[in-house]
Design an enzyme around this catalytic site. Structure first.
Site, PDB file in Angstrom:
ATOM      1  N   ARG A  54      25.843  57.383  54.976  1.00 29.90           N
ATOM      2  CA  ARG A  54      25.392  56.032  54.597  1.00 29.90           C
ATOM      3  C   ARG A  54      26.428  55.357  53.693  1.00 29.90           C
ATOM      4  O   ARG A  54      26.689  54.164  53.823  1.00 29.90           O
ATOM      5  CB  ARG A  54      24.035  56.103  53.900  1.00 29.90           C
ATOM      6  CG  ARG A  54      22.882  56.412  54.856  1.00 29.90           C
ATOM      7  CD  ARG A  54      21.547  56.385  54.141  1.00 29.90           C
ATOM      8  NE  ARG A  54      21.340  55.131  53.434  1.00 29.90           N
ATOM      9  CZ  ARG A  54      20.631  54.998  52.310  1.00 29.90           C
ATOM     10  NH1 ARG A  54      20.041  56.049  51.776  1.00 29.90           N
ATOM     11  NH2 ARG A  54      20.483  53.822  51.729  1.00 29.90           N
ATOM     12  N   ASP A  92      24.049  49.297  48.169  1.00 33.29           N
ATOM     13  CA  ASP A  92      25.266  49.201  48.989  1.00 33.29           C
ATOM     14  C   ASP A  92      26.438  48.461  48.342  1.00 33.29           C
ATOM     15  O   ASP A  92      27.534  48.429  48.897  1.00 33.29           O
ATOM     16  CB  ASP A  92      24.918  48.528  50.327  1.00 33.29           C
ATOM     17  CG  ASP A  92      24.188  47.194  50.150  1.00 33.29           C
ATOM     18  OD1 ASP A  92      24.537  46.436  49.229  1.00 33.29           O
ATOM     19  OD2 ASP A  92      23.274  46.910  50.951  1.00 33.29           O
ATOM     20  N   HIS A 107      17.805  50.470  41.801  1.00 33.02           N
ATOM     21  CA  HIS A 107      17.690  51.780  42.455  1.00 33.02           C
ATOM     22  C   HIS A 107      19.022  52.519  42.483  1.00 33.02           C
ATOM     23  O   HIS A 107      19.227  53.404  43.317  1.00 33.02           O
ATOM     24  CB  HIS A 107      17.119  51.621  43.871  1.00 33.02           C
ATOM     25  CG  HIS A 107      15.656  51.231  43.869  1.00 33.02           C
ATOM     26  ND1 HIS A 107      14.990  50.785  44.987  1.00 33.02           N
ATOM     27  CD2 HIS A 107      14.744  51.238  42.865  1.00 33.02           C
ATOM     28  CE1 HIS A 107      13.716  50.526  44.676  1.00 33.02           C
ATOM     29  NE2 HIS A 107      13.552  50.787  43.394  1.00 33.02           N
ATOM     30  N   CYS A 138      34.407  70.159  38.359  1.00 35.43           N
ATOM     31  CA  CYS A 138      33.932  71.262  37.508  1.00 35.43           C
ATOM     32  C   CYS A 138      33.184  72.320  38.319  1.00 35.43           C
ATOM     33  O   CYS A 138      32.784  73.350  37.776  1.00 35.43           O
ATOM     34  CB  CYS A 138      33.032  70.723  36.392  1.00 35.43           C
ATOM     35  SG  CYS A 138      31.328  70.419  36.883  1.00 35.43           S
ATOM     36  N   GLU A 203       8.967  38.365  57.803  1.00 29.50           N
ATOM     37  CA  GLU A 203       7.512  38.374  58.021  1.00 29.50           C
ATOM     38  C   GLU A 203       6.786  38.394  56.688  1.00 29.50           C
ATOM     39  O   GLU A 203       7.396  38.715  55.660  1.00 29.50           O
ATOM     40  CB  GLU A 203       7.131  39.607  58.856  1.00 29.50           C
ATOM     41  CG  GLU A 203       7.588  40.890  58.207  1.00 29.50           C
ATOM     42  CD  GLU A 203       7.417  42.108  59.097  1.00 29.50           C
ATOM     43  OE1 GLU A 203       7.429  41.954  60.327  1.00 29.50           O
ATOM     44  OE2 GLU A 203       7.259  43.206  58.533  1.00 29.50           O
ATOM     45  N   ALA A 219      17.428  35.920  56.218  1.00 30.39           N
ATOM     46  CA  ALA A 219      18.004  35.520  54.926  1.00 30.39           C
ATOM     47  C   ALA A 219      19.360  34.834  55.110  1.00 30.39           C
ATOM     48  O   ALA A 219      19.657  33.849  54.438  1.00 30.39           O
ATOM     49  CB  ALA A 219      18.151  36.741  54.018  1.00 30.39           C
TER      50      ALA A 219
HETATM   51  P1  OAD Z   1      12.221  47.618  53.306  1.00 32.96           P
HETATM   52  O1  OAD Z   1      12.853  48.270  54.484  1.00 32.96           O
HETATM   53  O2  OAD Z   1      10.961  48.209  52.796  1.00 32.96           O
HETATM   54  O3  OAD Z   1      11.912  46.091  53.641  1.00 32.96           O
HETATM   55  C1  OAD Z   1      12.895  45.252  54.192  1.00 32.96           C
HETATM   56  C2  OAD Z   1      12.286  43.874  54.302  1.00 32.96           C
HETATM   57  O4  OAD Z   1      13.287  42.991  54.748  1.00 32.96           O
HETATM   58  C3  OAD Z   1      11.119  43.782  55.306  1.00 32.96           C
HETATM   59  O5  OAD Z   1      10.043  43.107  54.678  1.00 32.96           O
HETATM   60  C4  OAD Z   1      11.705  42.972  56.470  1.00 32.96           C
HETATM   61  O6  OAD Z   1      10.743  42.116  57.054  1.00 32.96           O
HETATM   62  C5  OAD Z   1      12.766  42.153  55.756  1.00 32.96           C
HETATM   63  N1  OAD Z   1      13.927  41.776  56.583  1.00 32.96           N
HETATM   64  C6  OAD Z   1      14.567  42.506  57.529  1.00 32.96           C
HETATM   65  N2  OAD Z   1      15.628  41.847  58.013  1.00 32.96           N
HETATM   66  C7  OAD Z   1      15.660  40.658  57.354  1.00 32.96           C
HETATM   67  C8  OAD Z   1      16.523  39.521  57.387  1.00 32.96           C
HETATM   68  N3  OAD Z   1      17.591  39.465  58.191  1.00 32.96           N
HETATM   69  N4  OAD Z   1      16.247  38.482  56.571  1.00 32.96           N
HETATM   70  C9  OAD Z   1      15.168  38.502  55.730  1.00 32.96           C
HETATM   71  N5  OAD Z   1      14.323  39.548  55.650  1.00 32.96           N
HETATM   72  C10 OAD Z   1      14.566  40.624  56.440  1.00 32.96           C
HETATM   73  O7  OAD Z   1      13.325  47.525  52.166  1.00 32.96           O
HETATM   74  P2  OAD Z   1      13.118  47.300  50.592  1.00 32.96           P
HETATM   75  O8  OAD Z   1      12.011  46.357  50.325  1.00 32.96           O
HETATM   76  O9  OAD Z   1      14.455  46.997  50.027  1.00 32.96           O
HETATM   77  O10 OAD Z   1      14.100  52.776  47.614  1.00 32.96           O
HETATM   78  O11 OAD Z   1      12.672  48.757  50.161  1.00 32.96           O
HETATM   79  C11 OAD Z   1      12.419  49.026  48.816  1.00 32.96           C
HETATM   80  C12 OAD Z   1      12.850  50.438  48.515  1.00 32.96           C
HETATM   81  O12 OAD Z   1      12.210  51.342  49.405  1.00 32.96           O
HETATM   82  C13 OAD Z   1      14.323  50.708  48.735  1.00 32.96           C
HETATM   83  O13 OAD Z   1      15.123  50.303  47.652  1.00 32.96           O
HETATM   84  C14 OAD Z   1      14.348  52.184  48.898  1.00 32.96           C
HETATM   85  C15 OAD Z   1      13.167  52.349  49.818  1.00 32.96           C
HETATM   86  O14 OAD Z   1      12.556  53.593  49.813  1.00 32.96           O
HETATM   87  C16 OAD Z   1      14.724  53.895  47.277  1.00 32.96           C
HETATM   88  O15 OAD Z   1      15.514  54.464  48.007  1.00 32.96           O
HETATM   89  C17 OAD Z   1      14.358  54.341  45.895  1.00 32.96           C
END
Ligand code: OAD
Length: 236
Positions: A54, A92, A107, A138, A203, A219
């Protein structure tokens, strides 16, 4: 102004989200096997190789229009003497690659790896961290400096986020499913501080019913269009 971003912001750069039904990482992999301290203890080879793949992908991709627009928004806000804070759940570093400053990484970052023995943490830009499990000079095991399930968020990041939320009058949530706490509660905290709230997502999410404005769409398209309408100037 406070902007909170999630994996959806990097999706158009080619970084998979976590919860999208087909392409999401957690639809294809079990987080219990990869994203917990127990998984790392059980199988550090599997975990470090998966995170290094990743990390390598993050080094291959480029920021998209959403990242670029947020970096420009920060510059324009600061030039106008207005406070701006970017909070991200993304690991990232694409916001920084687009020029955003002082990004609060809630995170952690997949580009930083920490030695579990000596505690040294630094950015890793080498092409590969093989052989796995990756090791520090180390001899200790290296782990990605990200927050795993069951771990607490970095204290300084949470403090900066709370400070910004207490003072904000516009809160924008972009590309996050708003299901992972404590960050999922940030929209509520902003509202408690009397901020207006805007959400941009493909969504509706659990916070959609409570925000002042919900904009559905990508976005990389919606953010520049909105900012062009609000701020004008050269095309965003
Ligand atoms: P998610 O994968 O849970 O959610 C991604 C969101 O982005 C979803 O609601 C999609 O609808 C939306 N989405 C996808 N493509 C998009 C686009 N082009 N434009 C706008 N929206 C879009 O990701 P996060 O909410 O970031 O934590 O997840 C939160 C945390 O859960 C992450 O940081 C990670 C994960 O487990 C850890 O690793 C601690």
């Amino acid at each position: 102004m406070v902007v909170l971003t999630g994996a959806g912001v990097s999706a158009e750069s080619g970084i998979p989200t976590f919860r999208d039904a087909l392409s999401g990482l957690w639809a294809r992999f079990d987080p219990e096997d990869l994203a917990t301290p127990e998984a790392f203890e059980r199988d550090p080879r599997l975990v470090t190789e998966w995170y290094d793949q990743r990390r390598q992908n993050c080094m291959r991709v480029k920021p998209n229009r959403a990242h670029v627009a947020l970096a420009r928004l920060q510059r324009e806000m600061n030039a106008a003497g207005r406070a701006f804070r970017l909070l991200t759940q993304n690991v990232d570093r694409l916001h920084q690659a687009a020029g955003s400053c002082d990004v609060v990484e809630l995170h952690g970052s997949i580009m930083e790896w920490r030695c579990v023995s000596c505690g040294e943490s630094r950015e890793r830009r080498e092409p590969s961290l093989a052989p796995y499990p990756s090791r520090c000079g180390c001899g200790g095991l290296l782990r990605p400096d990200v927050v795993w399930f069951g771990e607490v968020l970095p204290e300084s990041a949470v403090r900066l986020a709370c400070l910004a939320l207490e003072q904000c009058d516009l809160f924008i949530s972009v590309g996050t499913s708003a299901v992972v706490y404590p960050v999922a509660g940030f929209a509520h905290l902003a509202k408690s501080a009397s901020a207006r709230t805007l959400e941009i997502n493909l969504e509706p999410t659990p916070i959609s019913a409570t925000v002042d404005w919900l904009v559905l769409g990508q976005a990389g398209c919606r953010l520049p269009t909105l900012l062009q309408a609000a701020m004008g100037g050269e095309p965003w």
